[in-house]
Design a protein around this motif. Structure first.
Motif, PDB file in Angstrom:
ATOM      1  N   PRO A  10       0.831  -1.082  -0.042  1.00 14.50           N
ATOM      2  CA  PRO A  10       0.066  -0.017   0.107  1.00 14.50           C
ATOM      3  C   PRO A  10       0.978   1.227  -0.096  1.00 14.50           C
ATOM      4  CG  PRO A  10      -0.760  -1.604   1.458  1.00 14.50           C
ATOM      5  CD  PRO A  10       0.515  -2.207   1.176  1.00 14.50           C
ATOM      6  N   SER A  11       0.332   2.332  -0.556  1.00 14.94           N
ATOM      7  CA  SER A  11       1.216   3.538  -0.852  1.00 14.94           C
ATOM      8  C   SER A  11       1.784   4.109   0.538  1.00 14.94           C
ATOM      9  CB  SER A  11       0.273   4.764  -1.471  1.00 14.94           C
ATOM     10  OG  SER A  11      -0.810   4.840  -0.778  1.00 14.94           O
ATOM     11  N   ASP A  12       0.835   3.929   1.615  1.00  8.33           N
ATOM     12  CA  ASP A  12       1.336   4.492   2.683  1.00  8.33           C
ATOM     13  C   ASP A  12       2.056   3.587   3.548  1.00  8.33           C
ATOM     14  OD1 ASP A  12      -0.622   2.767   3.506  1.00  8.33           O
ATOM     15  OD2 ASP A  12      -1.839   3.743   4.683  1.00  8.33           O
ATOM     16  N   LEU A  16       8.230   7.391   1.327  1.00  3.44           N
ATOM     17  CA  LEU A  16       7.931   8.435   0.203  1.00  3.44           C
ATOM     18  C   LEU A  16       6.468   8.557  -0.107  1.00  3.44           C
ATOM     19  CD1 LEU A  16      10.928   8.086  -2.027  1.00  3.44           C
ATOM     20  CD2 LEU A  16      10.736   9.537  -0.331  1.00  3.44           C
ATOM     21  N   GLY A  17       5.643   7.615   0.385  1.00  2.00           N
ATOM     22  CA  GLY A  17       4.301   7.590   0.198  1.00  2.00           C
ATOM     23  C   GLY A  17       3.579   8.829   0.610  1.00  2.00           C
ATOM     24  N   ALA A 104      11.118   0.468  -8.563  1.00  2.00           N
ATOM     25  CA  ALA A 104      10.154   0.585  -7.724  1.00  2.00           C
ATOM     26  C   ALA A 104       9.403   1.900  -8.129  1.00  2.00           C
ATOM     27  CB  ALA A 104      10.740   0.906  -6.275  1.00  2.00           C
ATOM     28  N   VAL A 105       8.169   1.684  -8.335  1.00  2.00           N
ATOM     29  CA  VAL A 105       7.361   3.022  -8.572  1.00  2.00           C
ATOM     30  C   VAL A 105       5.989   2.884  -7.772  1.00  2.00           C
ATOM     31  CG1 VAL A 105       5.684   3.682 -10.674  1.00  2.00           C
ATOM     32  CG2 VAL A 105       8.140   2.545 -11.230  1.00  2.00           C
ATOM     33  N   GLY A 106       5.799   4.142  -7.444  1.00  2.00           N
ATOM     34  CA  GLY A 106       4.755   4.522  -6.410  1.00  2.00           C
ATOM     35  C   GLY A 106       3.592   5.321  -6.894  1.00  2.00           C
ATOM     36  N   THR A 109      -2.046   4.751  -4.701  1.00  2.00           N
ATOM     37  CA  THR A 109      -2.740   3.514  -4.422  1.00  2.00           C
ATOM     38  C   THR A 109      -1.933   2.482  -4.046  1.00  2.00           C
ATOM     39  OG1 THR A 109      -2.776   2.664  -6.784  1.00  2.00           O
ATOM     40  CG2 THR A 109      -4.797   3.672  -5.974  1.00  2.00           C
ATOM     41  N   GLN A 110      -0.566   2.340  -4.640  1.00  2.00           N
ATOM     42  CA  GLN A 110       0.343   0.946  -4.189  1.00  2.00           C
ATOM     43  C   GLN A 110       1.613   1.505  -4.714  1.00  2.00           C
ATOM     44  OE1 GLN A 110      -1.384  -2.251  -5.838  1.00  2.00           O
ATOM     45  NE2 GLN A 110      -0.300  -2.053  -7.833  1.00  2.00           N
ATOM     46  N   TRP A 111       2.745   0.818  -4.227  1.00  2.00           N
ATOM     47  CA  TRP A 111       3.965   0.760  -4.614  1.00  2.00           C
ATOM     48  C   TRP A 111       4.295  -0.628  -5.166  1.00  2.00           C
ATOM     49  CZ3 TRP A 111       7.930   4.336  -4.606  1.00  2.00           C
ATOM     50  CH2 TRP A 111       7.532   5.626  -3.902  1.00  2.00           C
ATOM     51  N   THR A 112       4.842  -0.576  -6.418  1.00  2.00           N
ATOM     52  CA  THR A 112       5.167  -1.799  -7.229  1.00  2.00           C
ATOM     53  C   THR A 112       6.724  -1.794  -7.148  1.00  2.00           C
ATOM     54  OG1 THR A 112       3.150  -1.567  -8.411  1.00  2.00           O
ATOM     55  CG2 THR A 112       5.003  -3.066  -9.204  1.00  2.00           C
TER      56      THR A 112
END
Length: 222
Positions: A10-12, A16-17, A104-106, A109-112
């Motif tokens: 999850p992004s949080d 950096l989220g 890593a891409v954020g 909604t989410q980080w991948t």
């Protein structure tokens, strides 16, 4: 064999989220990862905004000690971040295991994350470590970088291999057993019945691939 995997959080759940609280439409991409013994200091891009004070868009987070603006190209901003050494997250877990971060891409909604290990066991170890630390990762893709070399590897699905490797590492096959089906299931995030099914099917496939060329012993008259 070398294996690449993708997973999300999850992004949080990543320091950096916090930028998405002020800029929900941007994306953040870690450009370069420079591992050290106890710290990871990457550069990252923020894309999709023309805000001048890009540093101010990141609220204070316990996982970050410093963020420094480097350069801008139109609506893309390059920054440098220094992570807190004592903060447990995905990046610190990577430094503790033999897994490399590729990308890593954020988003809001989410980080991948895309990662690479020398073996599938490295990926499994990374997953287990994240679960121990309470990091809610979700594995979305797992693939080998080289052709499958053995009939045994070809016979197993990824989930069967994951369950078998974990059960072996935890001592499930020892006598007496050092782990229970329930404990294995808790680590994998599945039910005890699902563990039983994966182990049974996995063992069946292994026996089928290894014993297929073995001639059955001749029966002797009683």
């Amino acid at each position: 064999m070398a294996t690449e995997a993708s997973f999300t959080v999850p992004s949080d759940e990543f320091p950096l989220g916090t930028v998405f609280e002020q800029l929900p439409d941007v994306s953040v991409e870690l450009e370069r990862i420079v591992p050290a013994r106890d710290v990871v200091i990457p550069y990252f891009w923020v894309r999709g905004t023309e805000i001048d004070d890009i540093e101010g868009a990141f609220s204070e987070h316990p996982g970050v000690t410093e963020i420094q603006f480097i350069d801008s190209v139109e609506d893309e901003h390059l920054l440098r971040v220094e992570w807190a050494v004592d903060y447990d997250d995905v990046l610190t877990t990577l430094t503790e295991t033999e897994v490399a971060l590729i990308e890593a891409v954020g988003t809001n909604t989410q980080w991948t994350f895309d990662i690479r290990g020398n073996t599938r066991s490295n990926i499994a170890e990374f997953q287990s470590r994240c679960r121990e630390m309470g990091i809610p990762i979700t594995l979305t893709e797992l693939q080998s970088l080289t052709p499958i070399e053995t009939a045994t590897e070809a016979a197993l699905t990824d989930t069967q291999e994951e369950a078998l490797v974990l059960a072996y590492r935890r001592g499930y096959f020892e006598s007496p057993r050092e782990a229970t089906m329930e404990e294995i299931g808790d680590e994998l995030g599945i039910t005890q019945q699902a563990v039983v099914s994966r182990l049974r099917r996995g063992i069946k496939h292994i026996l089928g691939s290894t014993l297929s060329d073995v001639s059955a012993p001749s029966r002797q008259e009683a």
